[in-house]
Design an enzyme around this catalytic site. Structure first.
Site, mmCIF file in Angstrom:
data_model
loop_
_atom_site.group_PDB
_atom_site.id
_atom_site.type_symbol
_atom_site.label_atom_id
_atom_site.label_comp_id
_atom_site.label_asym_id
_atom_site.label_seq_id
_atom_site.Cartn_x
_atom_site.Cartn_y
_atom_site.Cartn_z
ATOM 1 N N TYR A 23 0.798 -1.226 0.000
ATOM 2 C CA TYR A 23 0.000 0.000 0.000
ATOM 3 C C TYR A 23 0.833 1.280 0.000
ATOM 4 O O TYR A 23 0.273 2.367 -0.110
ATOM 5 C CB TYR A 23 -0.936 0.012 1.215
ATOM 6 C CG TYR A 23 -1.883 -1.159 1.222
ATOM 7 C CD1 TYR A 23 -2.916 -1.251 0.295
ATOM 8 C CD2 TYR A 23 -1.738 -2.199 2.146
ATOM 9 C CE1 TYR A 23 -3.784 -2.337 0.287
ATOM 10 C CE2 TYR A 23 -2.604 -3.278 2.150
ATOM 11 C CZ TYR A 23 -3.621 -3.338 1.218
ATOM 12 O OH TYR A 23 -4.474 -4.408 1.211
ATOM 13 N N ASN A 73 -12.921 4.247 -1.868
ATOM 14 C CA ASN A 73 -12.033 3.105 -1.672
ATOM 15 C C ASN A 73 -12.667 2.299 -0.547
ATOM 16 O O ASN A 73 -12.493 2.626 0.618
ATOM 17 C CB ASN A 73 -10.622 3.542 -1.293
ATOM 18 C CG ASN A 73 -9.684 2.356 -1.117
ATOM 19 O OD1 ASN A 73 -10.124 1.219 -0.982
ATOM 20 N ND2 ASN A 73 -8.396 2.627 -1.097
ATOM 21 N N ASP A 86 -25.766 -1.356 -2.960
ATOM 22 C CA ASP A 86 -27.148 -0.882 -2.984
ATOM 23 C C ASP A 86 -27.249 0.603 -2.655
ATOM 24 O O ASP A 86 -28.066 1.307 -3.245
ATOM 25 C CB ASP A 86 -28.010 -1.681 -2.005
ATOM 26 C CG ASP A 86 -28.357 -3.076 -2.499
ATOM 27 O OD1 ASP A 86 -28.161 -3.355 -3.705
ATOM 28 O OD2 ASP A 86 -28.826 -3.878 -1.680
ATOM 29 N N HIS A 99 -8.541 1.903 -5.757
ATOM 30 C CA HIS A 99 -7.697 1.043 -4.926
ATOM 31 C C HIS A 99 -6.244 1.430 -5.127
ATOM 32 O O HIS A 99 -5.821 1.704 -6.254
ATOM 33 C CB HIS A 99 -7.888 -0.432 -5.289
ATOM 34 C CG HIS A 99 -9.279 -0.900 -5.061
ATOM 35 N ND1 HIS A 99 -9.753 -1.189 -3.809
ATOM 36 C CD2 HIS A 99 -10.312 -1.075 -5.926
ATOM 37 C CE1 HIS A 99 -11.024 -1.547 -3.905
ATOM 38 N NE2 HIS A 99 -11.385 -1.471 -5.184
ATOM 39 N N LEU A 100 -5.484 1.436 -4.051
ATOM 40 C CA LEU A 100 -4.060 1.730 -4.129
ATOM 41 C C LEU A 100 -3.305 0.613 -4.837
ATOM 42 O O LEU A 100 -2.437 0.859 -5.657
ATOM 43 C CB LEU A 100 -3.486 1.931 -2.723
ATOM 44 C CG LEU A 100 -4.035 3.129 -1.950
ATOM 45 C CD1 LEU A 100 -3.689 3.012 -0.474
ATOM 46 C CD2 LEU A 100 -3.502 4.418 -2.526
ATOM 47 N N SER A 101 -3.651 -0.625 -4.481
ATOM 48 C CA SER A 101 -2.961 -1.778 -5.070
ATOM 49 C C SER A 101 -3.773 -2.312 -6.249
ATOM 50 O O SER A 101 -4.961 -1.993 -6.407
ATOM 51 C CB SER A 101 -2.783 -2.881 -4.023
ATOM 52 O OG SER A 101 -4.045 -3.436 -3.664
ATOM 53 N N ARG A 110 -9.575 -11.120 -3.891
ATOM 54 C CA ARG A 110 -9.544 -9.671 -4.090
ATOM 55 C C ARG A 110 -9.877 -9.266 -5.531
ATOM 56 O O ARG A 110 -10.149 -8.106 -5.802
ATOM 57 C CB ARG A 110 -8.175 -9.109 -3.724
ATOM 58 C CG ARG A 110 -7.855 -9.203 -2.253
ATOM 59 C CD ARG A 110 -6.563 -8.472 -1.942
ATOM 60 N NE ARG A 110 -6.072 -8.809 -0.625
ATOM 61 C CZ ARG A 110 -6.475 -8.231 0.506
ATOM 62 N NH1 ARG A 110 -7.386 -7.292 0.472
ATOM 63 N NH2 ARG A 110 -5.959 -8.604 1.659
#
Length: 156
Positions: A23, A73, A86, A99-101, A110
């Protein structure tokens, strides 16, 4: 013009110390400073929030107006939260998942986002620049929408 919101989900407050090899070493506050600086350079205010409580995140999302823009995020909720899905769909707010990664280059679980279907798009794998790219898009989207009177993607 609607407002731009950046909502950080579960465990994002641990940035800088949590698995920096994945991260990065930048803290959440440092990322938020970069986001706010870029927004200010474009004469736009942005509000950044973080929570570890899914219900709080749902409340924040459902308080948004359709003319707002959401950068989210969700953290680990990416893979499990139909409640966030929803909420985003229910409000009809344009949203980008960030997302950072690179979630597709990590553990198998993931690679599936239940949030993605409620968002216009997803940016991942570029560290803190993922947020800045999302913000750049949000700024242009808001400018275009204001000039053209477009409420959201479904109205086109």
């Amino acid at each position: 013009m609607g407002s731009i919101y950046v909502f950080h989900g579960v465990n994002i407050h641990l940035l800088g110390t949590r698995e920096p090899e994945i991260y990065g070493k930048m803290t959440l506050e440092e990322i938020n400073q970069k986001i706010r600086f870029m927004a200010e350079q474009n004469s736009q205010k942005v509000e950044c929030r973080q929570t570890n409580h899914e219900g709080v995140m749902v409340d924040w999302i459902t308080a948004l107006n359709p003319d707002d823009f959401l950068i989210i995020n969700p953290g680990a909720w990416t893979h499990s939260s139909y409640a966030l899905f929803d909420a985003i769909k229910g409000v009809g707010v344009p949203a980008l998942e960030v997302h950072l990664s690179n979630i597709y280059a990590r553990e198998t679980f993931r690679a599936h986002s239940v949030i993605a279907g409620s968002c216009m798009g997803q940016i991942s794998g570029l560290g803190s620049d993922s947020y800045l790219l999302a913000l750049a898009y949000a700024l242009e989207f808001q400018r275009f929408r204001d000039h053209e009177g477009i409420k959201n993607e479904e109205d086109k």
